[in-house]
Design a protein around this motif. Sequence first.
Motif, mmCIF file in Angstrom:
data_model
loop_
_atom_site.group_PDB
_atom_site.id
_atom_site.type_symbol
_atom_site.label_atom_id
_atom_site.label_comp_id
_atom_site.label_asym_id
_atom_site.label_seq_id
_atom_site.Cartn_x
_atom_site.Cartn_y
_atom_site.Cartn_z
ATOM 1 N N THR B 7 0.819 -1.212 0.000
ATOM 2 C CA THR B 7 0.000 0.000 0.000
ATOM 3 C C THR B 7 0.852 1.260 0.000
ATOM 4 O O THR B 7 0.569 2.222 -0.728
ATOM 5 N N ASP B 8 1.904 1.254 0.794
ATOM 6 C CA ASP B 8 2.805 2.410 0.801
ATOM 7 C C ASP B 8 3.358 2.662 -0.596
ATOM 8 O O ASP B 8 3.388 3.793 -1.078
ATOM 9 N N ILE B 9 3.787 1.589 -1.229
ATOM 10 C CA ILE B 9 4.363 1.713 -2.572
ATOM 11 C C ILE B 9 3.347 2.294 -3.542
ATOM 12 O O ILE B 9 3.643 3.231 -4.288
ATOM 13 N N GLN B 10 2.150 1.757 -3.486
ATOM 14 C CA GLN B 10 1.106 2.251 -4.398
ATOM 15 C C GLN B 10 0.815 3.723 -4.147
ATOM 16 O O GLN B 10 0.578 4.495 -5.076
ATOM 17 N N LEU B 11 0.866 4.068 -2.884
ATOM 18 C CA LEU B 11 0.633 5.461 -2.524
ATOM 19 C C LEU B 11 1.700 6.360 -3.155
ATOM 20 O O LEU B 11 1.381 7.364 -3.811
ATOM 21 N N ALA B 25 -8.618 12.523 -2.841
ATOM 22 C CA ALA B 25 -8.497 11.974 -4.186
ATOM 23 C C ALA B 25 -7.655 10.700 -4.165
ATOM 24 O O ALA B 25 -8.001 9.691 -4.791
ATOM 25 N N LEU B 26 -6.553 10.756 -3.444
ATOM 26 C CA LEU B 26 -5.678 9.586 -3.319
ATOM 27 C C LEU B 26 -6.460 8.406 -2.755
ATOM 28 O O LEU B 26 -6.373 7.284 -3.275
ATOM 29 N N ALA B 27 -7.179 8.662 -1.704
ATOM 30 C CA ALA B 27 -7.938 7.597 -1.055
ATOM 31 C C ALA B 27 -8.910 6.952 -2.037
ATOM 32 O O ALA B 27 -9.010 5.730 -2.132
ATOM 33 N N GLN B 28 -9.596 7.789 -2.783
ATOM 34 C CA GLN B 28 -10.524 7.260 -3.784
ATOM 35 C C GLN B 28 -9.807 6.361 -4.780
ATOM 36 O O GLN B 28 -10.204 5.233 -5.028
ATOM 37 N N GLN B 38 -4.279 9.214 5.203
ATOM 38 C CA GLN B 38 -3.697 10.288 6.000
ATOM 39 C C GLN B 38 -2.666 9.734 6.990
ATOM 40 O O GLN B 38 -1.571 10.268 7.140
ATOM 41 N N ALA B 39 -3.032 8.645 7.634
ATOM 42 C CA ALA B 39 -2.124 8.027 8.595
ATOM 43 C C ALA B 39 -0.839 7.572 7.913
ATOM 44 O O ALA B 39 0.265 7.824 8.393
ATOM 45 N N ARG B 40 -0.977 6.946 6.776
ATOM 46 C CA ARG B 40 0.198 6.416 6.085
ATOM 47 C C ARG B 40 1.092 7.545 5.586
ATOM 48 O O ARG B 40 2.319 7.456 5.663
ATOM 49 N N MET B 41 0.470 8.568 5.064
ATOM 50 C CA MET B 41 1.265 9.707 4.610
ATOM 51 C C MET B 41 2.069 10.286 5.782
ATOM 52 O O MET B 41 3.242 10.604 5.644
ATOM 53 N N GLY B 42 1.385 10.412 6.915
ATOM 54 C CA GLY B 42 2.077 10.922 8.087
ATOM 55 C C GLY B 42 3.262 10.063 8.454
ATOM 56 O O GLY B 42 4.365 10.563 8.704
#
Lengths: 157, 157
Positions: B7-11, B25-28, B38-42
């Motif tokens: 998931t991190d990679i895909q993000l 938008a990312l979440a969608q 939001q948590a992962r970005m943080g």
Amino acid sequence: MHSFDRTDIQLLRALCTEPRSTVVALAQRLGLSRNTVQARMGRLEETGTFLAFDRRINPVALGYPLTAFIEVHVQQKRLARIVDELARIPEIVQAHGMSGPADLLVRVVCRDADDLFRIDGTILACEGVDRTETSLAMGEVIPFRLAPLLDRAARSG
Amino acid sequence: MHSFDRTDIQLLRALCTEPRSTVVALAQRLGLSRNTVQARMGRLEETGTFLAFDRRINPVALGYPLTAFIEVHVQQKRLARIVDELARIPEIVQAHGMSGPADLLVRVVCRDADDLFRIDGTILACEGVDRTETSLAMGEVIPFRLAPLLDRAARSG
DNA sequence: CTTTTGATTGAGCAATGTGCCCTATCCGGG
DNA sequence: CCCGGATAGGGCACATTGCTCAATCAAAAG
């Protein structure tokens, strides 16, 4: 292109130390109106002052702690084809065409020494590649930075 | 450090193509909840996955169209002092300590050839610097990129 | 098998920032 | 002198953010 004035420089410089700051905050710090900052930021984006997102990602954190520079000597007539082939190697994160003894300077990230050895092999396997010279980067003694340049521009420009 | 999951990679990968996209938008796009993204970005920020803002600025647009790599040979005992001195030259945007024939690989941006000549002179003037070998970059044949690496990681990781 | 831990989710809410509009002012070049 | 471009200031609708909470889920631990 587009020429920068002192305000643009100050704007960029402020962002170097506070990349997350909002337009409003920026405007306050620089003593400008929000409208102005917004317009200038827009212009800076349009004129290509900002690079791709890639550059913001830290390869070390990504799991590629090693960086190496590989000088590649090639048969110059095949340069274009070779570049295409190299572009297919994901570990090659950047490559410059060079004037000087080497034709290409390739920047590689890898997980470990074996990885590097394998990648070097892949490069050597390309038709037209004569020779490579690999140098392992022991550390980024001066981390990439433009702030000093911006500082000087802000003072003298 | 911190280990990444798919998931991190895909993000990160999604951000490569759409750096301006909002968290929503990312979440969608990834089919995740806003909270998760939001948590992962943080977490990604905290764990040093993102580099300084500097890296987002295009030196070419800034008025420094030329890039050169200078191999510097030094008296190794004075390496630390020399690095300090080089760090005071704004045009040096990056430097790596190297294993191999050269001790340092310095990356320089400059306005023109004269500029480069001057900078090279400044480097040579440092005590303990024996020799430099300057190569002018004729072009970034593979622009800096991590997307291919992320793509592979997303498929196989 | 049960417990526990951590990640994920959906919902909600106040505060903030954004994008965009308009107008008045200021300044330098033509 | 007039004009165009940049700036300031005000305003407005809307989306986004940062944060909280409780419920759910999965996998690891006991």
